[in-house]
Scaffold this motif. Structure first.
Motif, PDB file in Angstrom:
ATOM      1  N   ARG A 145       0.836  -1.142   0.137  1.00  0.00           N
ATOM      2  CA  ARG A 145       0.157  -0.056   0.064  1.00  0.00           C
ATOM      3  C   ARG A 145       0.960   1.179  -0.003  1.00  0.00           C
ATOM      4  O   ARG A 145       1.530   1.516   0.987  1.00  0.00           O
ATOM      5  CB  ARG A 145      -0.729  -0.009   1.236  1.00  0.00           C
ATOM      6  CG  ARG A 145      -1.681  -0.980   1.377  1.00  0.00           C
ATOM      7  CD  ARG A 145      -3.180  -0.816   0.757  1.00  0.00           C
ATOM      8  NE  ARG A 145      -3.969  -1.883   0.611  1.00  0.00           N
ATOM      9  CZ  ARG A 145      -5.075  -2.043   1.064  1.00  0.00           C
ATOM     10  NH1 ARG A 145      -5.600  -0.993   1.893  1.00  0.00           N
ATOM     11  NH2 ARG A 145      -5.882  -3.056   0.816  1.00  0.00           N
ATOM     12  N   GLY A 146       0.639   2.223  -0.817  1.00  0.00           N
ATOM     13  CA  GLY A 146       1.363   3.358  -0.864  1.00  0.00           C
ATOM     14  C   GLY A 146       2.805   3.257  -1.329  1.00  0.00           C
ATOM     15  O   GLY A 146       3.501   4.373  -1.239  1.00  0.00           O
ATOM     16  N   LYS A 196      -4.838   7.734 -13.706  1.00  0.00           N
ATOM     17  CA  LYS A 196      -4.728   8.127 -12.299  1.00  0.00           C
ATOM     18  C   LYS A 196      -5.942   8.285 -11.640  1.00  0.00           C
ATOM     19  O   LYS A 196      -7.035   8.567 -12.272  1.00  0.00           O
ATOM     20  CB  LYS A 196      -3.761   9.379 -12.224  1.00  0.00           C
ATOM     21  CG  LYS A 196      -4.573  10.658 -12.625  1.00  0.00           C
ATOM     22  CD  LYS A 196      -3.979  11.874 -12.284  1.00  0.00           C
ATOM     23  CE  LYS A 196      -4.340  13.370 -12.772  1.00  0.00           C
ATOM     24  NZ  LYS A 196      -3.764  14.326 -12.757  1.00  0.00           N
ATOM     25  N   ASP A 220      -7.514  10.474  -8.632  1.00  0.00           N
ATOM     26  CA  ASP A 220      -7.283  11.534  -7.555  1.00  0.00           C
ATOM     27  C   ASP A 220      -8.295  11.500  -6.566  1.00  0.00           C
ATOM     28  O   ASP A 220      -9.575  11.330  -6.541  1.00  0.00           O
ATOM     29  CB  ASP A 220      -7.744  12.883  -8.336  1.00  0.00           C
ATOM     30  CG  ASP A 220      -7.336  13.869  -7.381  1.00  0.00           C
ATOM     31  OD1 ASP A 220      -6.496  14.901  -7.697  1.00  0.00           O
ATOM     32  OD2 ASP A 220      -8.400  14.140  -6.463  1.00  0.00           O
ATOM     33  N   PRO A 221      -7.741  11.424  -5.225  1.00  0.00           N
ATOM     34  CA  PRO A 221      -8.573  11.023  -4.192  1.00  0.00           C
ATOM     35  C   PRO A 221     -10.138  11.886  -4.234  1.00  0.00           C
ATOM     36  O   PRO A 221     -11.097  11.613  -3.743  1.00  0.00           O
ATOM     37  CB  PRO A 221      -8.036  11.331  -2.859  1.00  0.00           C
ATOM     38  CG  PRO A 221      -6.572  11.321  -3.314  1.00  0.00           C
ATOM     39  CD  PRO A 221      -6.565  11.664  -4.648  1.00  0.00           C
ATOM     40  N   ASN A 258      -3.739  -1.131  -9.171  1.00  0.00           N
ATOM     41  CA  ASN A 258      -4.575  -2.169  -8.438  1.00  0.00           C
ATOM     42  C   ASN A 258      -4.125  -3.673  -8.824  1.00  0.00           C
ATOM     43  O   ASN A 258      -3.498  -3.911  -9.673  1.00  0.00           O
ATOM     44  CB  ASN A 258      -5.922  -1.804  -9.242  1.00  0.00           C
ATOM     45  CG  ASN A 258      -5.772  -1.930 -10.586  1.00  0.00           C
ATOM     46  OD1 ASN A 258      -6.095  -3.156 -11.245  1.00  0.00           O
ATOM     47  ND2 ASN A 258      -5.751  -0.683 -11.405  1.00  0.00           N
ATOM     48  N   HIS A 311     -13.703   3.196  -0.373  1.00  0.00           N
ATOM     49  CA  HIS A 311     -12.744   3.077  -1.474  1.00  0.00           C
ATOM     50  C   HIS A 311     -11.545   3.173  -1.029  1.00  0.00           C
ATOM     51  O   HIS A 311     -11.408   3.729   0.083  1.00  0.00           O
ATOM     52  CB  HIS A 311     -12.888   4.214  -2.499  1.00  0.00           C
ATOM     53  CG  HIS A 311     -12.235   3.842  -3.695  1.00  0.00           C
ATOM     54  ND1 HIS A 311     -10.898   4.201  -4.187  1.00  0.00           N
ATOM     55  CD2 HIS A 311     -12.578   3.103  -4.919  1.00  0.00           C
ATOM     56  CE1 HIS A 311     -10.616   3.698  -5.246  1.00  0.00           C
ATOM     57  NE2 HIS A 311     -11.565   3.104  -5.798  1.00  0.00           N
ATOM     58  N   ALA A 312     -10.440   2.542  -1.470  1.00  0.00           N
ATOM     59  CA  ALA A 312      -9.055   2.666  -0.894  1.00  0.00           C
ATOM     60  C   ALA A 312      -8.419   4.010  -1.233  1.00  0.00           C
ATOM     61  O   ALA A 312      -7.712   4.412  -0.051  1.00  0.00           O
ATOM     62  CB  ALA A 312      -8.103   1.617  -1.392  1.00  0.00           C
ATOM     63  N   VAL A 313      -8.702   4.500  -2.071  1.00  0.00           N
ATOM     64  CA  VAL A 313      -8.221   5.702  -2.625  1.00  0.00           C
ATOM     65  C   VAL A 313      -9.005   7.034  -2.681  1.00  0.00           C
ATOM     66  O   VAL A 313      -8.662   8.030  -1.881  1.00  0.00           O
ATOM     67  CB  VAL A 313      -7.563   5.750  -3.900  1.00  0.00           C
ATOM     68  CG1 VAL A 313      -6.775   6.942  -4.434  1.00  0.00           C
ATOM     69  CG2 VAL A 313      -6.557   4.518  -3.867  1.00  0.00           C
ATOM     70  N   ARG A 334     -11.919   9.903  -1.749  1.00  0.00           N
ATOM     71  CA  ARG A 334     -12.286  10.312  -0.500  1.00  0.00           C
ATOM     72  C   ARG A 334     -13.899  11.186  -0.890  1.00  0.00           C
ATOM     73  O   ARG A 334     -14.326  11.881  -0.064  1.00  0.00           O
ATOM     74  CB  ARG A 334     -11.489  11.290   0.098  1.00  0.00           C
ATOM     75  CG  ARG A 334     -10.268  10.295   0.550  1.00  0.00           C
ATOM     76  CD  ARG A 334     -10.886   9.492   1.764  1.00  0.00           C
ATOM     77  NE  ARG A 334      -9.603   8.559   1.935  1.00  0.00           N
ATOM     78  CZ  ARG A 334      -9.416   7.076   1.567  1.00  0.00           C
ATOM     79  NH1 ARG A 334     -10.346   6.777   0.882  1.00  0.00           N
ATOM     80  NH2 ARG A 334      -8.461   6.459   2.062  1.00  0.00           N
TER      81      ARG A 334
END
Ligand code: AMX
Length: 391
Positions: A18-19, A29, A31-32, A195, A273-275, A277
């Motif tokens: 992760r990250g 890409k 974007d959160p 992913n 969601h993981a990314v 917001r």
């Protein structure tokens, strides 16, 4: 001195990378706050474009001219036919095998016949043939009849719906399914570089496995319930919710159902969601389309009610980083309303779209990364410890 991207500590071990930055993605890409972009274009702005032009964009990092678009479509159409030798093998597969397993079989078998070993050439062939093979999986597994040949005069997703030939579908229903598949296809093409399925595809290709082998591996990754299979689970969840409220779908009944689920430590599918917001713009796009295609459908009504009431309830739990709808909330309800009623096929439809982005990312890693040398074979480091992470 090279730029430091992050400091690694033991806390990063066994976290699924992760990250941890591992490379560049040239196609898309996430974007959160703004969602998914394909080559700097918000995916919401692309959802109404022809899928062929968006594939061209991902491949060439710009839209085609009118002339290039015609040439590209013709090229795809000329590659779309899948040999009867490949389709013939489908008839011997166990009916009860999940459609995703049929899909994996088809990719592998297609590779035996079609692979040239050239990643770009094979990407074009694979993208052209995927709708043909997926339509044949539906027809053979569901006993809808013999596979239908592609029609070179039709567009990419128009052709898919033609080859599906869903029984007893009238013209209006066929037009609705085509409209949905065009949008569904585009919004699922790509989703950044890290992913699971995309990473597995690129990792497999790093050992110089051919494109078909690499995509087969990627699709094995997509088959898991925490990844691609979430869309099938989501429709089941929506239907379970309708059942649990006895068909009384309104804000009050749904609120109390969701609170009950959370108290029982059950997941609320279609949210989080993981990314991201914010609400996934792809969910917004699909819900807007649902208003046009199936506003009166009971599953869609439940989706819209969940969308209204769930974020506030999930926000009460500070552990949940994103209480908003993700792409999977609405896609199953829309597919169901458009005549594809068996959720077991939804991951295959997701895969049919996602192979586009993965294959194009593989081309970058094999031919363009590191000034054309390509990335080396993937080889992360594992620390030997016979107790693993146990203290
Ligand atoms: N319902 C209930 N609990 C949830 C939740 C939800 N929708 N979303 C997050 N949580 C919980 C997590 O389970 C986790 O609990 P834990 O600490 O006890 O394990 C905690 O909140 C923190 O999770 P997070 O950091 O907000 O999310 P994540 O990055 O770990 O996971 C996701 C993201 C999508 C797996 C998660 O939100 C989830 O399980 N959602 C429901 C299933 C779903 O809709 N899946 C489709 C995913 C869409 C996609 O990416 N394809």
């Amino acid at each position: 001195m090279s730029e430091v991207l992050m400091e690694l500590t033991k806390d990063h071990l066994e976290t699924g990378l992760r990250g941890v930055p591992v490379g560049y993605c040239t196609t898309s890409k996430v974007d959160p706050m703004k969602g998914l972009f394909y080559v700097e274009q918000p995916v919401m702005d692309l959802a109404q474009r022809d899928p062929e032009d968006v594939i061209y964009l991902l491949l060439n990092k710009r839209f085609p001219t009118a002339e290039e678009s015609v040439v590209f479509r013709k090229d795809l159409a000329s590659r779309a036919k899948v040999t009867t030798r490949v389709l013939g093998t489908l008839g011997s597969l166990p009916r009860r095998g999940h459609p995703m397993k049929w899909f994996l079989h088809s990719l592998n078998t297609m590779g035996m016949m079609a692979s040239t070993g050239d990643y770009l050439e094979d990407t074009l062939t694979l993208i052209a043939r995927i709708p043909t093979v997926v339509a044949a999986i539906f027809r053979i597994r569901e006993d809808w009849g013999e596979p239908i040949d592609p029609d070179p005069e039709l567009g990419y997703m128009e052709n898919f719906v033609h080859m599906l030939g869903v029984p007893e579908q009238n013209e209006k229903q066929q037009a609705a399914l085509t409209q949905l598949m065009r949008v569904f296809n585009v919004v699922h093409f790509d989703h950044g570089g890290g992913n699971l399925s995309t990473f597995v595809g690129k990792a497999t290709a790093s050992g110089k496995a051919d494109l078909f082998e690499s995509i087969t591996a990627a699709m094995c990754g997509l088959a898991g319930p925490l990844h691609g299979k979430a869309n099938q689970e989501c429709l089941k969840f929506v239907q379970e919710c309708i059942h649990a409220v006895g068909g009384e779908v309104n804000e009050e009944t749904v609120k109390s159902l969701i609170r009950q689920r959370l108290a029982n430590k059950q997941l609320v599918y279609g949210f989080g969601h993981a990314v991201l917001r914010v609400e996934d713009p792809r969910a917004t796009t699909l819900c807007d389309l649902g208003e046009k295609l199936c506003a009166d459908d009971i599953n869609f009504h439940m989706v819209q009610t969940l969308r209204k009431v769930v974020p506030e309830i999930l926000s009460e739990n500070p552990k949940i980083s994103n209480p908003y709808p993700n792409v999977d909330l609405a896609s199953g309800a829309l597919l169901h309303a458009s005549g594809l009623t068996d959720p077991d096929y939804y991951t295959v439809l997701f895969g049919m779209s996602r192979v586009v982005g993965i294959a194009i990312q593989i081309i970058y890693e094999r031919h363009q990364a590191r000034n054309g040398r390509g990335t080396p074979i993937i080889r992360p480091k594992y620390l030997y410890n016979e107790k693993g992470s146990a203290k």
